[in-house]
Design an enzyme around this catalytic site. Structure first.
Site, PDB file in Angstrom:
ATOM      1  N   ASP A 130       0.848  -1.186   0.000  1.00  0.00           N
ATOM      2  CA  ASP A 130       0.000   0.000   0.000  1.00  0.00           C
ATOM      3  C   ASP A 130       0.883   1.234   0.000  1.00  0.00           C
ATOM      4  O   ASP A 130       2.100   1.143  -0.068  1.00  0.00           O
ATOM      5  CB  ASP A 130      -0.994  -0.009   1.168  1.00  0.00           C
ATOM      6  N   MET A 148      -1.325   8.698  13.418  1.00  0.00           N
ATOM      7  CA  MET A 148      -2.669   8.891  12.869  1.00  0.00           C
ATOM      8  C   MET A 148      -3.436   9.987  13.617  1.00  0.00           C
ATOM      9  O   MET A 148      -4.655   9.878  13.802  1.00  0.00           O
ATOM     10  CB  MET A 148      -3.461   7.569  12.928  1.00  0.00           C
ATOM     11  N   LYS A 198      -5.003   2.315   0.971  1.00  0.00           N
ATOM     12  CA  LYS A 198      -6.148   3.109   1.411  1.00  0.00           C
ATOM     13  C   LYS A 198      -5.789   4.573   1.260  1.00  0.00           C
ATOM     14  O   LYS A 198      -4.628   4.948   1.269  1.00  0.00           O
ATOM     15  CB  LYS A 198      -6.437   2.873   2.884  1.00  0.00           C
TER      16      LYS A 198
HETATM   17  N1  SAH Z   1       2.955   0.358  11.250  1.00  0.00           N
HETATM   18  C1  SAH Z   1       3.240   1.754  11.016  1.00  0.00           C
HETATM   19  C2  SAH Z   1       2.150   2.660  11.517  1.00  0.00           C
HETATM   20  C3  SAH Z   1       0.863   2.487  10.798  1.00  0.00           C
HETATM   21  S1  SAH Z   1      -0.320   3.661  11.275  1.00  0.00           S
HETATM   22  C4  SAH Z   1       4.581   2.089  11.660  1.00  0.00           C
HETATM   23  O1  SAH Z   1       5.127   1.304  12.424  1.00  0.00           O
HETATM   24  O2  SAH Z   1       5.115   3.153  11.341  1.00  0.00           O
HETATM   25  C5  SAH Z   1      -0.088   4.922  10.081  1.00  0.00           C
HETATM   26  C6  SAH Z   1       0.482   6.159  10.727  1.00  0.00           C
HETATM   27  O3  SAH Z   1       1.890   6.041  10.859  1.00  0.00           O
HETATM   28  C7  SAH Z   1       0.300   7.438   9.959  1.00  0.00           C
HETATM   29  O4  SAH Z   1      -0.972   7.977  10.139  1.00  0.00           O
HETATM   30  C8  SAH Z   1       1.371   8.304  10.552  1.00  0.00           C
HETATM   31  O5  SAH Z   1       0.982   8.788  11.812  1.00  0.00           O
HETATM   32  C9  SAH Z   1       2.466   7.315  10.775  1.00  0.00           C
HETATM   33  N2  SAH Z   1       3.432   7.284   9.664  1.00  0.00           N
HETATM   34  C10 SAH Z   1       3.825   6.219   8.952  1.00  0.00           C
HETATM   35  N3  SAH Z   1       4.780   6.562   8.067  1.00  0.00           N
HETATM   36  C11 SAH Z   1       5.002   7.880   8.237  1.00  0.00           C
HETATM   37  C12 SAH Z   1       5.892   8.822   7.646  1.00  0.00           C
HETATM   38  N4  SAH Z   1       6.733   8.474   6.681  1.00  0.00           N
HETATM   39  N5  SAH Z   1       5.851  10.096   8.080  1.00  0.00           N
HETATM   40  C13 SAH Z   1       5.021  10.474   9.060  1.00  0.00           C
HETATM   41  N6  SAH Z   1       4.154   9.635   9.643  1.00  0.00           N
HETATM   42  C14 SAH Z   1       4.152   8.345   9.254  1.00  0.00           C
END
Ligand code: SAH
Length: 516
Positions: free
Chosen positions: A36, A173, A58
């Site tokens: 995704d 998020m 999504k």
């Molecule tokens: N499993 C992921 C998190 C999934 S929830 C992890 O461990 O990073 C998705 C959220 O992760 C987004 O809404 C944001 O808050 C954060 N996120 C993921 N990648 C990001 C990025 N490159 N920059 C900023 N926020 C990020």
């Protein structure tokens, strides 16, 4: 049929180099890659060329595929005997719903592995110069979801406990809820002056950070129009950013640069862009291959069989060198049979490739185009001499013509062919459309022609227009001319027509023109 296997792979926060070695191995090995948007289109280049690529992403306002459907898809693919890599942003166990996926796989008797990744909760602050813990300011950190509706937040988050935790608070998020989150924290006792940072698209070209306090962060986020995805960091550690911010000071920070040259050669340019803080986006539109047909092979065989007759061997590219030696090997010809010949190499890289084979170029023209070779050659070649020119089928005819005019006998052999390659990339047209490709690099005329054609084949009706917002950088004037003939506005041509020259010109240009 044997059941397949599913790798639930943490892809890291965006910078493709932040995947683990184990994750990369699983990706390279898989028959199908399920991915995704957060799991980065960059990583797809490591998938097998024949691997199936399934996008299940999504967007905040719509679900392209429901979680249940994704779960089902993984099961179905594995039941067909396929090895599947499910790429997940960050770490799969941090708000990644990996539990549901793994549970269903287990129930269907399918083998799976959970391969951890670097979570955005830690990595994104780090790229903004914010360590989530600090000896003096934070001895713990909590990672909290901010995505649920305000009423659900009230139930699932114990704001009194969260607020009074000793350490750093990291919300994922949570952008849309920043006002609510900060109000809750203040209400339960955190000082309004507590520092807060939001880091959007961390580790990517779009990385942007807004710093404020619990009291004013909502207004600042609105003013900056900061959008998801972003990581929210609350606590004293945010102050470290002033001293520790590092990526922003790299010369190509914030620039996503399209690299169009053949995959085999792209790595050098891509690595340099990456090292300088830019984000290379590889989209190789050229591939080189052996010339097809017996006729071409016979021509090479007979030209090489006369090795002793040549006064010159003139090589005009690294590919030319590589394929020349391929054919020597193929026909069992020892390089020493060219004992009469002097070797000329156009460009330092060509000379270097030659040197790697143990042959030192006798002549290394100053300029970096075939014309330069001519200038240097003028006083060195004489009439009646014979020159061998191993080159690609697209090489310009300029050199042999001039040599012929000087009375030099030339024997040209097409040691390789170049062909159009159209990477299976569903993102590029959209990225161009969104202005997410800032610079496009062309390292030869055929990269220009082929990029336009590749875009057309990906469904872009007017490729020239699609590239309008990009800064166009060409390695030299010949390439630039081709680009302009195709209606592109070229703004960067280096003084030295080499990859290093091109990279330097990219750096010089960042001060001049950043339209974002
Ligand atoms: N499993 C992921 C998190 C999934 S929830 C992890 O461990 O990073 C998705 C959220 O992760 C987004 O809404 C944001 O808050 C954060 N996120 C993921 N990648 C990001 C990025 N490159 N920059 C900023 N926020 C990020």
């Amino acid at each position: 049929m044997d059941k397949g296997k599913v790798y639930l792979v943490g892809a890291g926060p965006g910078d493709p180099k932040l995947i683990t070695i184990r994750g990369l191995e699983a990706l390279k090995r898989s028959d199908v890659v399920v991915f995704d948007r957060l799991a980065g289109p960059h990583l797809l280049q490591y998938a097998r060329p024949d691997a199936e690529r399934v996008y299940v992403g999504k967007l905040p306002d719509r679900h392209t595929m429901k979680q249940e459907e994704i779960n089902r898809l993984l099961v179905d693919l594995a039941l067909q005997g396929k090895t599947v890599a499910r790429l997940k942003g960050g770490d799969p166990t941090v708000f990644g719903r990996v539990g549901e996926e793994a549970e269903l796989l287990r129930r269907n008797g399918i083998l799976y592995e959970i391969i951890p990744g670097i979570t955005s909760a830690i990595a994104v602050p780090a790229y903004a110069g914010i360590p989530v813990t600090h000896r003096d300011f934070a001895s713990s950190f909590s990672v909290i979801t901010g995505h649920e509706s305000p009423d659900k937040l009230d139930h699932s988050i114990y704001w009194d406990k969260v607020t009074n935790a000793t350490g750093t608070l990291v919300f994922l998020m949570g952008v849309a809820k920043i006002g609510y989150i900060s109000a809750q924290l203040i209400k339960h006792g955190r000082a309004p002056e507590t520092p807060v940072a939001l880091v959007q698209w961390g580790t990517r070209a779009e990385q942007r950070t807004v710093v404020g306090t619990l009291g004013d962060i909502e207004a600042k986020v609105k003013a900056a129009n900061l959008q998801p995805p972003a990581v929210i960091v609350v606590g004293e550690v945010v102050r470290q950013r002033e001293a520790l911010a590092w990526v922003e000071s790299k010369p190509l920070f914030g620039r996503r640069v399209l690299v169009t040259r053949a995959r085999a050669q792209a790595s050098e340019l891509a690595a340099k862009i990456d090292e300088l803080g830019g984000e290379p986006y590889e989209f190789p539109v050229i591939e080189t291959r052996l010339p097809s047909g017996k006729e071409a092979e016979d021509a090479i065989a007979s030209a090489l069989a006369r090795a002793e007759e040549y006064d010159w061997v003139m090589l005009t590219s690294v590919n030319g060198v590589d394929y020349f030696f391929y054919w020597l090997d193929r026909f069992g010809i020892d390089i020493r049979r060219f004992h009469r010949a002097k070797f000329a190499a156009v460009g330092p890289k060509t000379a270097e490739a030659l040197a790697q084979r143990g042959v030192r170029a006798d002549l290394l023209p100053e300029s970096f185009r075939a014309e330069g070779l001519l200038d240097s050659l003028a006083d060195q070649v004489s009439e009646q001499q014979t020159a061998l020119l191993p080159r690609g089928d697209l090489a310009r005819k300029h050199l042999p013509k001039e040599l012929a005019a000087k009375g030099v006998r030339t024997v040209e052999i097409d040691v390789y062919e170049t062909a159009l390659s159209v990477p299976s990339d569903i993102w590029l047209p959209e990225m161009l459309n969104n202005g997410e490709i800032h610079t496009v690099t062309f390292t030869s005329s055929s990269t220009v022609v082929n990029l336009l054609e590749a875009l057309r084949r990906l469904g872009v009706a007017d490729p020239g227009k699609a590239l309008e917002r990009c800064q166009i950088a060409c390695i030299g004037p010949v390439t630039a001319r081709t680009a302009e003939e195709h209606g592109l506005r070229v703004s960067i041509v280096p003084d030295r027509y080499t990859i290093d020259g091109l990279v330097q010109a990219l750096i010089d240009a960042t001060g001049r023109e950043i339209e974002r």
